[in-house]
Design an enzyme around this catalytic site. Structure first.
Site, mmCIF file in Angstrom:
data_model
loop_
_atom_site.group_PDB
_atom_site.id
_atom_site.type_symbol
_atom_site.label_atom_id
_atom_site.label_comp_id
_atom_site.label_asym_id
_atom_site.label_seq_id
_atom_site.Cartn_x
_atom_site.Cartn_y
_atom_site.Cartn_z
ATOM 1 N N ASN A 9 57.806 41.332 28.313
ATOM 2 C CA ASN A 9 57.802 40.685 30.632
ATOM 3 C C ASN A 9 58.509 42.172 30.325
ATOM 4 O O ASN A 9 60.012 42.238 30.931
ATOM 5 C CB ASN A 9 58.228 39.556 29.952
ATOM 6 C CG ASN A 9 58.100 38.959 31.900
ATOM 7 O OD1 ASN A 9 58.256 40.088 32.499
ATOM 8 N ND2 ASN A 9 58.844 37.454 31.994
ATOM 9 N N TRP A 10 57.657 43.087 30.999
ATOM 10 C CA TRP A 10 58.805 43.957 31.310
ATOM 11 C C TRP A 10 59.326 44.107 32.975
ATOM 12 O O TRP A 10 60.315 44.715 33.230
ATOM 13 C CB TRP A 10 58.399 45.506 31.453
ATOM 14 C CG TRP A 10 57.570 45.861 30.229
ATOM 15 C CD1 TRP A 10 58.367 46.170 29.100
ATOM 16 C CD2 TRP A 10 56.707 47.210 30.138
ATOM 17 N NE1 TRP A 10 57.495 46.618 28.105
ATOM 18 C CE2 TRP A 10 56.671 47.669 28.913
ATOM 19 C CE3 TRP A 10 55.788 47.847 30.856
ATOM 20 C CZ2 TRP A 10 56.563 48.445 28.064
ATOM 21 C CZ3 TRP A 10 55.527 48.941 30.281
ATOM 22 C CH2 TRP A 10 55.553 49.254 29.131
ATOM 23 N N LYS A 11 59.163 43.150 33.543
ATOM 24 C CA LYS A 11 58.997 42.673 34.648
ATOM 25 C C LYS A 11 59.121 43.531 35.933
ATOM 26 O O LYS A 11 58.819 44.652 35.912
ATOM 27 C CB LYS A 11 60.788 41.595 34.096
ATOM 28 C CG LYS A 11 61.068 40.734 33.605
ATOM 29 C CD LYS A 11 62.635 39.523 33.764
ATOM 30 C CE LYS A 11 62.531 38.792 32.121
ATOM 31 N NZ LYS A 11 64.033 38.670 32.464
ATOM 32 N N HIS A 94 56.513 32.048 35.861
ATOM 33 C CA HIS A 94 58.241 32.315 34.796
ATOM 34 C C HIS A 94 59.369 31.595 35.729
ATOM 35 O O HIS A 94 59.703 31.548 37.272
ATOM 36 C CB HIS A 94 58.176 33.804 34.914
ATOM 37 C CG HIS A 94 59.336 34.211 34.305
ATOM 38 N ND1 HIS A 94 61.084 34.569 34.940
ATOM 39 C CD2 HIS A 94 59.046 34.734 33.058
ATOM 40 C CE1 HIS A 94 61.683 34.829 34.395
ATOM 41 N NE2 HIS A 94 60.494 35.240 33.000
ATOM 42 N N GLU A 96 62.044 32.881 37.332
ATOM 43 C CA GLU A 96 62.661 33.669 37.849
ATOM 44 C C GLU A 96 61.714 33.972 39.166
ATOM 45 O O GLU A 96 61.989 33.842 41.371
ATOM 46 C CB GLU A 96 62.695 35.636 37.405
ATOM 47 C CG GLU A 96 64.145 35.770 36.341
ATOM 48 C CD GLU A 96 63.667 36.776 35.680
ATOM 49 O OE1 GLU A 96 62.515 37.577 35.863
ATOM 50 O OE2 GLU A 96 64.628 36.421 34.202
ATOM 51 N N GLU A 164 61.378 28.744 28.081
ATOM 52 C CA GLU A 164 61.962 29.389 28.338
ATOM 53 C C GLU A 164 63.022 29.168 29.143
ATOM 54 O O GLU A 164 63.262 28.730 30.226
ATOM 55 C CB GLU A 164 61.276 30.271 29.370
ATOM 56 C CG GLU A 164 60.267 31.552 28.883
ATOM 57 C CD GLU A 164 60.734 32.636 28.848
ATOM 58 O OE1 GLU A 164 60.564 34.165 28.681
ATOM 59 O OE2 GLU A 164 60.676 33.076 29.884
ATOM 60 N N GLY A 170 68.082 36.032 29.756
ATOM 61 C CA GLY A 170 68.758 37.639 30.449
ATOM 62 C C GLY A 170 70.864 37.232 29.495
ATOM 63 O O GLY A 170 71.219 37.754 30.230
ATOM 64 N N SER A 210 66.209 36.133 25.377
ATOM 65 C CA SER A 210 66.854 36.628 24.194
ATOM 66 C C SER A 210 66.774 36.350 23.322
ATOM 67 O O SER A 210 67.078 36.211 22.010
ATOM 68 C CB SER A 210 68.648 35.834 24.267
ATOM 69 O OG SER A 210 69.160 36.718 25.571
ATOM 70 N N GLY A 231 62.429 40.009 27.166
ATOM 71 C CA GLY A 231 62.371 41.028 28.177
ATOM 72 C C GLY A 231 63.021 42.055 27.782
ATOM 73 O O GLY A 231 62.165 43.118 27.891
#
Ligand code: PGA
Length: 252
Positions: A9-11, A94, A96, A164, A170, A210, A231
């Site tokens: 997941n490159w965000k 997600h 976020e 998640e 992160g 992570s 991520g």
């Protein structure tokens, strides 16, 4: 046995030194994998480019979000119908998106519905925040996210659930194997209650938060663990390759 998913997941980032450098390093390492199914979810803008570059590779292409309507006046949004041209996967709900863009479980359920309608495999993300965890509400929160998120589909074919926990994303500190194992059981119970006994073969449960080359072995060998959503570590081709290699080595 299904291969273990390793979904990047490159965000809103691109890999270090760019996409071409990443793929030059990752594509040769991901051909003829026996136990791993790799995938990449880049920012929307790069999906067509990756579609071309991944041709003849074993890497799946996914999006990070979609809108729940087919088409229409929804400035800035993108539909399942448009994504379907290029992608086979789509991340939905997600944390976020839930936290920063106020996505609700109800909206997420519509996104799951439209994704499955267009044969995109949804990766439904669920997980509790740190306060919910401290109050021992993790199972309750994840159960309710699943029940509402999946309320508009009756068929479990091709569904991926990503556990998640927000406090792990992160942070550099993944959830412990014990925590992950417990939540996988909770998720499997909810899924089985909704879709019946046979979900082991249709619904895959993965972990995100992570994940790294250092902790992948402990995570991937947990019972009923079908893969990872990665991520930060997925922005570095060497780290991504090491995660894949470690799984190939440890799974037999
Ligand atoms: P992380 O992100 O690996 O950087 O924790 C995972 C995710 O948000 O999907």
């Amino acid at each position: 046995m299904d291969k273990k998913l390793v979904i990047a997941n490159w965000k809103m980032n691109l890999p270090n030194k760019g996409i071409v450098h990443f793929l030059k390093s990752v594509i040769p390492e991901t051909t003829n994998l026996q136990y791993v199914q790799p995938g990449i979810c880049p920012p929307y803008l790069f999906i067509p480019q990756l579609f071309e570059l991944l041709d003849n590779s074993s890497i799946l292409l996914g999006a990070q979000n979609l809108h729940y309507e087919d088409n229409g006046a929804f400035t800035g949004e993108i539909s399942a119908q448009l994504l379907k041209t290029y992608c086979s996967l789509v991340i939905i709900g997600h944390s976020e998106r839930r936290r920063l863009f106020h996505e609700t479980d109800e909206e997420i359920s519509k996104k799951i519905q439209i994704a499955t309608h267009f044969n995109l495999t949804p990766i439904l993300c669920v997980g509790e925040n740190i306060t919910e965890r401290k109050n021992n509400h993790s199972s309750k929160i994840v159960t309710s996210q699943l029940i509402t998120g999946l309320s508009k589909i009756n068929n479990s074919n091709n569904l991926i659930i990503a556990y998640e926990p927000l406090w792990a994303i992160g942070s550099g500190n993944a959830a412990t194997p014990t925590d992950i194992e417990l939540m996988i059981k909770v998720i499997r119970q909810v899924i089985t209650k909704k879709f019946g006994e046979d979900t082991q073969n249709t619904v895959r449960i993965i972990y995100g938060g992570s994940v790294s080359e250092d902790n992948i072995n402990k995570i991937i060998t947990l019972p009923d663990m079908d893969g990872v959503l990665v991520g930060n570590a997925s922005l570095d081709p060497l780290k991504y390759n090491n995660i894949v290699k470690n799984i190939e080595t440890i799974i037999t």
